[in-house]
Write a protein that holds these residues in place. Structure first.
Motif, PDB file in Angstrom:
ATOM      1  N   TRP A 150      79.781   3.223  24.382  1.00  0.00           N
ATOM      2  CA  TRP A 150      80.669   2.243  23.758  1.00  0.00           C
ATOM      3  C   TRP A 150      79.965   0.892  23.608  1.00  0.00           C
ATOM      4  O   TRP A 150      80.087   0.237  22.566  1.00  0.00           O
ATOM      5  N   ALA A 199      77.400   1.237  20.779  1.00  0.00           N
ATOM      6  CA  ALA A 199      78.064   1.318  19.469  1.00  0.00           C
ATOM      7  C   ALA A 199      78.654  -0.034  19.075  1.00  0.00           C
ATOM      8  O   ALA A 199      78.532  -0.468  17.916  1.00  0.00           O
ATOM      9  N   THR A 200      79.269  -0.707  20.034  1.00  0.00           N
ATOM     10  CA  THR A 200      79.857  -2.021  19.756  1.00  0.00           C
ATOM     11  C   THR A 200      78.771  -3.018  19.368  1.00  0.00           C
ATOM     12  O   THR A 200      78.938  -3.783  18.418  1.00  0.00           O
ATOM     13  N   ASN A 201      77.654  -2.999  20.092  1.00  0.00           N
ATOM     14  CA  ASN A 201      76.543  -3.908  19.766  1.00  0.00           C
ATOM     15  C   ASN A 201      75.989  -3.631  18.377  1.00  0.00           C
ATOM     16  O   ASN A 201      75.668  -4.567  17.630  1.00  0.00           O
ATOM     17  N   HIS A 202      75.867  -2.362  18.038  1.00  0.00           N
ATOM     18  CA  HIS A 202      75.365  -1.998  16.705  1.00  0.00           C
ATOM     19  C   HIS A 202      76.307  -2.525  15.622  1.00  0.00           C
ATOM     20  O   HIS A 202      75.859  -3.143  14.649  1.00  0.00           O
ATOM     21  N   GLN A 203      77.589  -2.277  15.788  1.00  0.00           N
ATOM     22  CA  GLN A 203      78.572  -2.741  14.805  1.00  0.00           C
ATOM     23  C   GLN A 203      78.604  -4.262  14.753  1.00  0.00           C
ATOM     24  O   GLN A 203      78.703  -4.856  13.680  1.00  0.00           O
ATOM     25  N   LEU A 204      78.517  -4.885  15.906  1.00  0.00           N
ATOM     26  CA  LEU A 204      78.525  -6.342  15.969  1.00  0.00           C
ATOM     27  C   LEU A 204      77.332  -6.914  15.208  1.00  0.00           C
ATOM     28  O   LEU A 204      77.475  -7.883  14.447  1.00  0.00           O
ATOM     29  N   SER A 252      75.759  -5.555  12.700  1.00  0.00           N
ATOM     30  CA  SER A 252      76.008  -5.368  11.265  1.00  0.00           C
ATOM     31  C   SER A 252      77.002  -6.398  10.738  1.00  0.00           C
ATOM     32  O   SER A 252      76.826  -6.954   9.646  1.00  0.00           O
ATOM     33  N   LEU A 253      78.043  -6.669  11.512  1.00  0.00           N
ATOM     34  CA  LEU A 253      79.048  -7.650  11.090  1.00  0.00           C
ATOM     35  C   LEU A 253      78.469  -9.060  11.058  1.00  0.00           C
ATOM     36  O   LEU A 253      78.763  -9.846  10.144  1.00  0.00           O
ATOM     37  N   ILE A 281      84.812  -9.825  14.482  1.00  0.00           N
ATOM     38  CA  ILE A 281      83.674 -10.084  15.375  1.00  0.00           C
ATOM     39  C   ILE A 281      84.176 -10.429  16.769  1.00  0.00           C
ATOM     40  O   ILE A 281      83.655  -9.922  17.771  1.00  0.00           O
ATOM     41  N   HIS A 298      85.172  -7.274  18.554  1.00  0.00           N
ATOM     42  CA  HIS A 298      84.013  -6.541  19.047  1.00  0.00           C
ATOM     43  C   HIS A 298      83.436  -7.190  20.308  1.00  0.00           C
ATOM     44  O   HIS A 298      83.016  -6.490  21.233  1.00  0.00           O
ATOM     45  N   GLU A 355      83.200  -5.308  23.912  1.00  0.00           N
ATOM     46  CA  GLU A 355      81.941  -5.254  24.647  1.00  0.00           C
ATOM     47  C   GLU A 355      82.104  -5.848  26.048  1.00  0.00           C
ATOM     48  O   GLU A 355      81.657  -5.267  27.041  1.00  0.00           O
TER      49      GLU A 355
END
Length: 160
Positions: free
Chosen positions: A104, A107-112, A114-115, A144, A147, A151
């Motif tokens: 988690w 994944a959260t860091n990756h999405q963060l 990208s955002l 953001i 997220h 995290e």
């Protein structure tokens, strides 16, 4: 009658607990097998598991290997027994959570990331006159923040 009643209750527990375990990316068979092993007091052979769950010995072997890889099941040795025996690890939270908390967080860091990249692009380009995009930028900031909160929550769980 008592034996049938016990079997019905055990099957219901395996079914419901299996549903929970599936949420940790295990196949339905792996989840049911883990639940079955968890409910058993003694270590079991592949033949015993196969007979109990009505699946082939090959599918039991594949599923057990996967559960061993996830550190949910341990191969045990018993004097005088030639076949491999397997037993569930009984510390559920410690078995499941570290891996999934890290997933988690990653994944959260990756999405963060990208955002944040999208946010940077919006700052770079001059969109100040676009009222609709101003609203979207505000919502992006809230996404953001969400997220970041997710995290933080998972990092706090990891500390415990």
């Amino acid at each position: 009658m008592n034996e049938q009643q016990n079997e019905n209750i055990t099957n219901k527990i395996i079914l419901e607990f299996g549903k929970t375990i599936e949420m940790f990316d295990l196949t339905p068979l792996e989840a049911r097998l883990f639940a079955f092993l968890y409910l058993n007091e003694k270590a079991l052979t592949l033949d015993e598991m196969s007979e109990a769950l009505g699946k082939s010995k090959t599918s039991m072997s594949t599923s057990v290997r996967s559960l061993v890889d996830f550190n949910l099941v341990t191969r045990v040795w018993k004097k005088g027994v030639r076949k491999d025996l397997y037993q569930a690890n009984f510390q559920l939270f410690k078995s499941f959570m570290p891996t999934y908390i890290n997933k988690w967080i990653d994944a959260t860091n990756h999405q963060l990331g990208s955002l944040e990249e999208i946010k940077g692009k919006l700052k770079q380009d001059n969109y100040e006159d676009n009222k609709e995009l101003t609203i979207i930028k505000k919502r992006l900031n809230k996404i953001i923040d969400f997220h970041l909160e997710v995290e933080k929550s998972f990092r706090d769980m990891k500390k415990d």
